[in-house]
Structure formats: structure tokens, C-alpha cells
Scaffold this motif. Sequence first.
Motif, PDB file in Angstrom:
ATOM      1  N   LYS A 105      -7.975  -0.767  -5.333  1.00  0.00           N
ATOM      2  CA  LYS A 105      -6.910   0.229  -5.380  1.00  0.00           C
ATOM      3  C   LYS A 105      -6.882   1.088  -4.111  1.00  0.00           C
ATOM      4  O   LYS A 105      -5.824   1.334  -3.539  1.00  0.00           O
ATOM      5  CB  LYS A 105      -7.064   1.106  -6.627  1.00  0.00           C
ATOM      6  CG  LYS A 105      -7.007   0.324  -7.936  1.00  0.00           C
ATOM      7  CD  LYS A 105      -7.167   1.205  -9.153  1.00  0.00           C
ATOM      8  CE  LYS A 105      -8.559   1.771  -9.303  1.00  0.00           C
ATOM      9  NZ  LYS A 105      -9.579   0.739  -9.566  1.00  0.00           N
ATOM     10  N   THR A 106      -8.080   1.527  -3.678  1.00  0.00           N
ATOM     11  CA  THR A 106      -8.135   2.351  -2.466  1.00  0.00           C
ATOM     12  C   THR A 106      -7.724   1.544  -1.243  1.00  0.00           C
ATOM     13  O   THR A 106      -6.983   2.039  -0.378  1.00  0.00           O
ATOM     14  CB  THR A 106      -9.554   2.918  -2.276  1.00  0.00           C
ATOM     15  OG1 THR A 106      -9.863   3.791  -3.364  1.00  0.00           O
ATOM     16  CG2 THR A 106      -9.656   3.690  -0.977  1.00  0.00           C
ATOM     17  N   ALA A 107      -8.176   0.299  -1.156  1.00  0.00           N
ATOM     18  CA  ALA A 107      -7.795  -0.552  -0.018  1.00  0.00           C
ATOM     19  C   ALA A 107      -6.287  -0.775   0.017  1.00  0.00           C
ATOM     20  O   ALA A 107      -5.668  -0.781   1.094  1.00  0.00           O
ATOM     21  CB  ALA A 107      -8.532  -1.886  -0.107  1.00  0.00           C
ATOM     22  N   ILE A 108      -5.689  -0.957  -1.150  1.00  0.00           N
ATOM     23  CA  ILE A 108      -4.231  -1.136  -1.231  1.00  0.00           C
ATOM     24  C   ILE A 108      -3.518   0.116  -0.735  1.00  0.00           C
ATOM     25  O   ILE A 108      -2.585   0.051   0.080  1.00  0.00           O
ATOM     26  CB  ILE A 108      -3.822  -1.467  -2.679  1.00  0.00           C
ATOM     27  CG1 ILE A 108      -4.315  -2.865  -3.066  1.00  0.00           C
ATOM     28  CG2 ILE A 108      -2.298  -1.374  -2.856  1.00  0.00           C
ATOM     29  CD1 ILE A 108      -4.179  -3.178  -4.550  1.00  0.00           C
ATOM     30  N   LEU A 109      -3.964   1.271  -1.208  1.00  0.00           N
ATOM     31  CA  LEU A 109      -3.334   2.531  -0.802  1.00  0.00           C
ATOM     32  C   LEU A 109      -3.491   2.773   0.696  1.00  0.00           C
ATOM     33  O   LEU A 109      -2.547   3.213   1.366  1.00  0.00           O
ATOM     34  CB  LEU A 109      -3.942   3.692  -1.580  1.00  0.00           C
ATOM     35  CG  LEU A 109      -3.564   3.782  -3.066  1.00  0.00           C
ATOM     36  CD1 LEU A 109      -4.364   4.875  -3.751  1.00  0.00           C
ATOM     37  CD2 LEU A 109      -2.068   4.050  -3.226  1.00  0.00           C
ATOM     38  N   LEU A 124      -6.889  10.002  -2.406  1.00  0.00           N
ATOM     39  CA  LEU A 124      -7.758  11.051  -2.933  1.00  0.00           C
ATOM     40  C   LEU A 124      -9.232  10.766  -2.688  1.00  0.00           C
ATOM     41  O   LEU A 124     -10.016  11.692  -2.443  1.00  0.00           O
ATOM     42  CB  LEU A 124      -7.483  11.251  -4.425  1.00  0.00           C
ATOM     43  CG  LEU A 124      -6.044  11.657  -4.762  1.00  0.00           C
ATOM     44  CD1 LEU A 124      -5.849  11.729  -6.271  1.00  0.00           C
ATOM     45  CD2 LEU A 124      -5.684  12.978  -4.105  1.00  0.00           C
ATOM     46  N   GLU A 125      -9.626   9.503  -2.746  1.00  0.00           N
ATOM     47  CA  GLU A 125     -11.022   9.173  -2.461  1.00  0.00           C
ATOM     48  C   GLU A 125     -11.331   9.379  -0.982  1.00  0.00           C
ATOM     49  O   GLU A 125     -12.412   9.848  -0.621  1.00  0.00           O
ATOM     50  CB  GLU A 125     -11.333   7.744  -2.899  1.00  0.00           C
ATOM     51  CG  GLU A 125     -11.307   7.572  -4.412  1.00  0.00           C
ATOM     52  CD  GLU A 125     -11.825   6.211  -4.865  1.00  0.00           C
ATOM     53  OE1 GLU A 125     -12.231   5.406  -4.013  1.00  0.00           O
ATOM     54  OE2 GLU A 125     -11.810   5.953  -6.085  1.00  0.00           O
ATOM     55  N   GLY A 126     -10.397   9.038  -0.125  1.00  0.00           N
ATOM     56  CA  GLY A 126     -10.585   9.279   1.304  1.00  0.00           C
ATOM     57  C   GLY A 126     -10.660  10.767   1.609  1.00  0.00           C
ATOM     58  O   GLY A 126     -11.472  11.217   2.427  1.00  0.00           O
ATOM     59  N   LEU A 127      -9.825  11.564   0.939  1.00  0.00           N
ATOM     60  CA  LEU A 127      -9.814  13.006   1.165  1.00  0.00           C
ATOM     61  C   LEU A 127     -11.094  13.671   0.664  1.00  0.00           C
ATOM     62  O   LEU A 127     -11.519  14.691   1.203  1.00  0.00           O
ATOM     63  CB  LEU A 127      -8.609  13.648   0.470  1.00  0.00           C
ATOM     64  CG  LEU A 127      -7.215  13.183   0.925  1.00  0.00           C
ATOM     65  CD1 LEU A 127      -6.134  13.913   0.143  1.00  0.00           C
ATOM     66  CD2 LEU A 127      -7.025  13.400   2.424  1.00  0.00           C
ATOM     67  N   SER A 128     -11.698  13.092  -0.379  1.00  0.00           N
ATOM     68  CA  SER A 128     -12.915  13.680  -0.946  1.00  0.00           C
ATOM     69  C   SER A 128     -14.183  13.111  -0.319  1.00  0.00           C
ATOM     70  O   SER A 128     -15.275  13.661  -0.498  1.00  0.00           O
ATOM     71  CB  SER A 128     -12.954  13.446  -2.460  1.00  0.00           C
ATOM     72  OG  SER A 128     -13.031  12.067  -2.757  1.00  0.00           O
TER      73      SER A 128
END
Length: 344
Positions: free
Chosen positions: A153-157, A170-174
Amino acid sequence: MFQDISVEELLKLQKDKQFSLIDVRSPSEFKESTIPGSYNIPVFNDEERAEIGTLYKQVSVDAAKERGLEIMSAKLPAFVKEFKQLEGNKVVFCWRGGMRSRTAATVLSLMDVHVYRIHGGIKAYRKLVVDTLNQTRLNAEALVLHGFTGTGKTAILQQLQKEGYPVLDLEGLSGHRGSIFGHIGLNSHNQKTFDSLLFEQLREIGEAPYVLFEAESKRIGKVVLPDFLIEKKEEGLAIVIDMPIEERVTQIMNDYRPAEYKDEYIQAFNRIKDRIHTPIAAEIGRHLSEDRFPEAIHLLLTHYYDPKYDHSSRHYDESKQLVVHVRSTTEGVQAVKELVNQRF
């Protein structure tokens, strides 16, 4: 002389001009939180700042100023040289827009380096960020990525973000992947840094009719998500990414790199192993100790993460869910693009 600007004027400058933001606080202050995109050229390092602070409290203001001037005088040539190497207009700031930024701006002006100084410093910027986030109500439609652990999901985003789609990573921001293993190999951000990065990313999105982000819990690592994002997650369209477990294992191997952080992963696993059926937990532990990471991941997904996801997803309205079956993150990116194009 230098020119004072407000944080609101700074935001306007960011749209119209090329400039460099310089935080002149100490390295530890800079590391704790700063304005995103800033450079750190400190007036005083951590030890010098502590020394001057002690003089200020225990001797006198004048003694602290004299020592500060002595320290600054010795490093002036290198200090000015660092500023001149940065491109565009210069904007300096410290904690409250006080002595350190004033000293830096004055010295640079005398050396014909034109600078702006942020009135109120990073304290004023922090207030603007907090006030804005507290008042934010996203008008954009939320397209929220759901799915089992490892569906990319994160890779897609992140790929969609690179291509210009309105995304909140959100994971990148955190600086955290949102699991018991989520901090390993990353620099987890504190709340101040997360808030500032979220504020800047919301500004980039602007008035986009929709926004893409991952379905996260209220807390990711050290940070807590604002209420408006949780509300948007609940009311948004759930795009459920379905991927074969073999591909999910491969994705996790690529993202988490267990061979590089083996000891840390074993320590993290030991914190959750009591929640897994004892024979399975023992088998996972053996696989990790023997570097058989794909086997360990497969068991963790089957016996821990997938059941957890099934339980948490039961309260979502199935009428607001779209399931996309993909075999890779590349297919996932394409599937989300097609959904976006159908709706907008």
C-alpha cells in the motif's frame, strides 16, 4: 539590513521565489524539529549553547552576551561562507526570532548577503501549524487503501505521489511503518516533525477533489493522527488491495530488509510471540534465528497479521469497499489509477 517577515509571508515566499531556509539553532534543536526543507547552520553548537545558557543563568546577561560574541567572532568566516554556498534568497530563523537569528542576519547583511528573518521564529511556525491542523476540515473525497500486511500500500501511494497524484503518505510522514517492526531501519519522527510535514503536504495537495492515503490506526509509532484524518478514513471509499501471499512475503522482504536488522527483528518478535499459538511462535523464532526470513514472514502473516486485519476490518461498510486483485505493486498502481479515472 535584513528584513523581518511573518510565517504567513514565508508561505507566500515559498510560492513565488527560490530561497533557502536556514535554521541557526543548535544541531540537537534542529534534530528535534524544524521547518521542513531547512538547512542547519548553527550560530552555536550544543556545547556552546549550554555554556552560554549557564552564564546567562548563573552569572549575568552581559557575561553570556560577551561569551557569545567571542565564540561567534572565531567562526565568522566559515559561517558566512556556508551561507554564500546556498542558492537563492536566504531566510533565517531560531526559536523565537531572537538573538541568534538577529546576530546571523546582521552579520550576513554586513557581508552583503541579503537575508530575511522569520519574526517569532520556529515557535510562530509551530503555532501556525497546530492552529491550522486543528481547524482543518478536508473537503476532498478520501480514497483509502486497505489490505493485508505486505500488499504494498505504501509503495503504491509513493509511486502515485511521484506521478503527481494527491497523496498523504502517513507512514512516510511519521517515519514508521505502523507495526511492531515498523521503526526498524527508519528514523521515527516525533509529533512536531510529523505535524509540520503533514501541514506542508496538505498545502501541496491544495484544493484537489480527492486525496489518497492508507488506512492507519490513530497512532503510528510516536505520532497521533489528527481527528480530521480519522473521520475521513471512516467516511471515505475503501480500496482493498488483494495480493497473493507469496507476493506479499516478497514485498515485506524488500521493505523491511530483515537480513540487515536481524537482531532488532528478533527483539521485536519477542514482544509479540506470546500472542501467537506457542508451537507456531517457536517455529517463527527458529526461522528467524536460522535466517529463514521468508518462512518466518509467511507464518507471521498467516497466524498473526491476517487474523488481526480480519478482526479490525469487520466494522467497515462493505458498500463502501472496492476490492482490487493484483499480483504486484505495479499492478496495484495501475488499478488505483483506473479507479481514480473512473471517479474523477
